[in-house]
Write a protein that holds these residues in place. Structure first.
Motif, PDB file in Angstrom:
ATOM      1  N   PHE A 170       0.807  -1.226   0.000  1.00 55.83           N
ATOM      2  CA  PHE A 170       0.000   0.000   0.000  1.00 55.83           C
ATOM      3  C   PHE A 170       0.840   1.276   0.000  1.00 55.83           C
ATOM      4  O   PHE A 170       0.656   2.160  -0.847  1.00 55.83           O
ATOM      5  CB  PHE A 170      -0.932   0.025   1.219  1.00 55.83           C
ATOM      6  N   LEU A 171       1.773   1.399   0.931  1.00 58.86           N
ATOM      7  CA  LEU A 171       2.415   2.689   1.175  1.00 58.86           C
ATOM      8  C   LEU A 171       3.177   3.198  -0.038  1.00 58.86           C
ATOM      9  O   LEU A 171       2.971   4.333  -0.494  1.00 58.86           O
ATOM     10  CB  LEU A 171       3.346   2.585   2.386  1.00 58.86           C
ATOM     11  N   TRP A 172       4.076   2.369  -0.593  1.00 55.13           N
ATOM     12  CA  TRP A 172       4.874   2.832  -1.727  1.00 55.13           C
ATOM     13  C   TRP A 172       4.022   3.053  -2.984  1.00 55.13           C
ATOM     14  O   TRP A 172       4.179   4.078  -3.656  1.00 55.13           O
ATOM     15  CB  TRP A 172       6.022   1.874  -1.991  1.00 55.13           C
ATOM     16  N   PRO A 173       3.109   2.147  -3.351  1.00 50.58           N
ATOM     17  CA  PRO A 173       2.248   2.437  -4.507  1.00 50.58           C
ATOM     18  C   PRO A 173       1.403   3.694  -4.314  1.00 50.58           C
ATOM     19  O   PRO A 173       1.151   4.424  -5.272  1.00 50.58           O
ATOM     20  CB  PRO A 173       1.351   1.194  -4.611  1.00 50.58           C
ATOM     21  N   TYR A 174       0.992   3.954  -3.094  1.00 51.13           N
ATOM     22  CA  TYR A 174       0.187   5.147  -2.831  1.00 51.13           C
ATOM     23  C   TYR A 174       0.991   6.425  -3.049  1.00 51.13           C
ATOM     24  O   TYR A 174       0.451   7.448  -3.491  1.00 51.13           O
ATOM     25  CB  TYR A 174      -0.335   5.096  -1.391  1.00 51.13           C
ATOM     26  N   LEU A 175       2.307   6.360  -2.776  1.00 48.71           N
ATOM     27  CA  LEU A 175       3.170   7.526  -2.947  1.00 48.71           C
ATOM     28  C   LEU A 175       3.675   7.678  -4.378  1.00 48.71           C
ATOM     29  O   LEU A 175       3.855   8.796  -4.866  1.00 48.71           O
ATOM     30  CB  LEU A 175       4.367   7.443  -1.991  1.00 48.71           C
ATOM     31  N   SER A 176       3.916   6.564  -5.054  1.00 46.08           N
ATOM     32  CA  SER A 176       4.571   6.611  -6.359  1.00 46.08           C
ATOM     33  C   SER A 176       3.601   6.757  -7.526  1.00 46.08           C
ATOM     34  O   SER A 176       4.010   7.143  -8.619  1.00 46.08           O
ATOM     35  CB  SER A 176       5.416   5.346  -6.566  1.00 46.08           C
ATOM     36  N   ILE A 177       2.321   6.447  -7.326  1.00 45.88           N
ATOM     37  CA  ILE A 177       1.327   6.558  -8.392  1.00 45.88           C
ATOM     38  C   ILE A 177       0.457   7.777  -8.123  1.00 45.88           C
ATOM     39  O   ILE A 177      -0.156   7.897  -7.052  1.00 45.88           O
ATOM     40  CB  ILE A 177       0.456   5.289  -8.474  1.00 45.88           C
ATOM     41  N   THR A 178       0.403   8.679  -9.083  1.00 50.20           N
ATOM     42  CA  THR A 178      -0.312   9.941  -8.890  1.00 50.20           C
ATOM     43  C   THR A 178      -1.660   9.995  -9.608  1.00 50.20           C
ATOM     44  O   THR A 178      -2.553  10.717  -9.171  1.00 50.20           O
ATOM     45  CB  THR A 178       0.553  11.114  -9.378  1.00 50.20           C
ATOM     46  N   SER A 179      -1.812   9.271 -10.704  1.00 45.54           N
ATOM     47  CA  SER A 179      -3.082   9.296 -11.439  1.00 45.54           C
ATOM     48  C   SER A 179      -3.972   8.147 -10.974  1.00 45.54           C
ATOM     49  O   SER A 179      -3.499   7.052 -10.701  1.00 45.54           O
ATOM     50  CB  SER A 179      -2.836   9.183 -12.939  1.00 45.54           C
ATOM     51  N   GLU A 180      -5.257   8.402 -10.893  1.00 47.11           N
ATOM     52  CA  GLU A 180      -6.195   7.426 -10.343  1.00 47.11           C
ATOM     53  C   GLU A 180      -6.276   6.165 -11.194  1.00 47.11           C
ATOM     54  O   GLU A 180      -6.399   5.061 -10.672  1.00 47.11           O
ATOM     55  CB  GLU A 180      -7.582   8.068 -10.207  1.00 47.11           C
ATOM     56  N   GLU A 181      -6.197   6.307 -12.517  1.00 46.02           N
ATOM     57  CA  GLU A 181      -6.335   5.133 -13.375  1.00 46.02           C
ATOM     58  C   GLU A 181      -5.128   4.205 -13.323  1.00 46.02           C
ATOM     59  O   GLU A 181      -5.227   3.028 -13.678  1.00 46.02           O
ATOM     60  CB  GLU A 181      -6.592   5.545 -14.827  1.00 46.02           C
ATOM     61  N   ASN A 182      -3.979   4.696 -12.877  1.00 50.08           N
ATOM     62  CA  ASN A 182      -2.778   3.859 -12.783  1.00 50.08           C
ATOM     63  C   ASN A 182      -2.576   3.250 -11.399  1.00 50.08           C
ATOM     64  O   ASN A 182      -1.593   2.542 -11.180  1.00 50.08           O
ATOM     65  CB  ASN A 182      -1.535   4.681 -13.151  1.00 50.08           C
ATOM     66  N   MET A 183      -3.486   3.530 -10.479  1.00 44.65           N
ATOM     67  CA  MET A 183      -3.360   2.980  -9.139  1.00 44.65           C
ATOM     68  C   MET A 183      -3.576   1.474  -9.127  1.00 44.65           C
ATOM     69  O   MET A 183      -4.208   0.914 -10.031  1.00 44.65           O
ATOM     70  CB  MET A 183      -4.379   3.636  -8.198  1.00 44.65           C
TER      71      MET A 183
END
Length: 270
Positions: free
Chosen positions: A204-217
């Motif tokens: 959770f933590l790193w993907p939440y910080l590294s992905i900025t656009s909603e569709e790429n989450m």
């Protein structure tokens, strides 16, 4: 008598684990606004429908998040298994002078919390232009010391006679790894692979910080966004949670035999 008691305890524990999942599924199938808190709500299945699932899929990117999680999980698992098995083979079967030192350095990585490396990791990803890219999640997940540690223990169980016989036949190191160690540690690799996949899925933590656009989450990072927009609807929250849980449950059901074998075997069949 003791066996019967142990079986009863196992059944009770299994029911305790299954109960929250069943409640989540039941709430997700109830109409929006209908709670499941009383016995009457539990036994009344006449109003079950999939409207909540349709609404969640229509009003969010949850299918895209799920697909992103699957792709990242599979790529991370496959590449991590290959890297970890190669490293484990080197530490287990190849004698070299600094083996102990390098092994200690790698295993010591287990002592470093993820939070301690977030800033340098973000700076590195930013300079490499990987922010808002799935490789920003995949690449840091490829170096997991626990995979090397576990696979080395299994490869230590591969008889030296097999290795020596193959070396006499002219097999080189890559051939020894591919033709002998991989087949004999297959169950262990599947078990470690399942662990890697679930670890990637729940990251959770790193993907939440590294992905900025909603569709790429990915799913674990996208769900909080969805839940924050639907805090007043328990049914929709449980529906999204059920969708997120389904893939990992399917993976576990299909591969549970390999998990048991990976725990019980020493790394060599027969």
């Amino acid at each position: 008598m003791n066996k019967i008691l142990l079986n009863l305890i196992a059944i009770v524990l299994a029911l305790l684990f299954i109960f929250p999942l069943f409640w989540m599924l039941l709430v997700s199938l109830k109409p929006d606004g209908v709670s499941v808190y009383t016995l009457a709500d539990w036994v009344n299945w006449s109003d079950l429908n999939i409207d909540n699932y349709v609404k969640v899929v229509r009003d969010s990117h949850i299918l895209r998040w799920t697909w992103n999680s699957v792709v990242i999980g599979v790529l991370t698992t496959v590449i991590s298994i290959l890297i970890s098995s190669l490293a484990a083979f080197a530490f287990s079967k190849l004698p070299f002078r600094t083996r102990g030192i390098f092994y200690l350095v790698i295993v010591s990585g287990l002592l470093i919390p993820t939070e301690a490396i977030l800033i340098p990791l973000y700076e590195t990803s930013l300079h490499l232009k990987l922010i808002d890219n799935m490789w920003a999640i995949i690449l840091p997940g490829l170096t997991n010391p626990i995979g090397i540690l576990l696979l080395k223990q299994f490869m230590d169980g591969v008889p030296k006679d097999y290795i020596e016989a193959a070396q006499i036949d002219g097999s080189r190191n890559f051939r020894l790894w591919w033709s002998i160690c991989l087949p004999l540690t297959r169950s262990a690799m599947v078990s470690v692979g399942i662990f890697f996949f679930i670890l990637s899925w729940n990251n959770f933590l790193w993907p939440y910080l590294s992905i900025t656009s909603e569709e790429n989450m990915i799913l674990s990072a996208g769900l909080p966004t969805f839940l924050s927009n639907n805090t007043m609807s328990l049914n929709l929250i449980m529906t999204a949670s059920a969708i997120a849980a389904i893939p990992t449950i399917i993976v576990f059901i299909l591969l549970q035999r390999h998990i048991v074998q990976g725990v019980s075997m020493s790394g060599v069949k027969g």
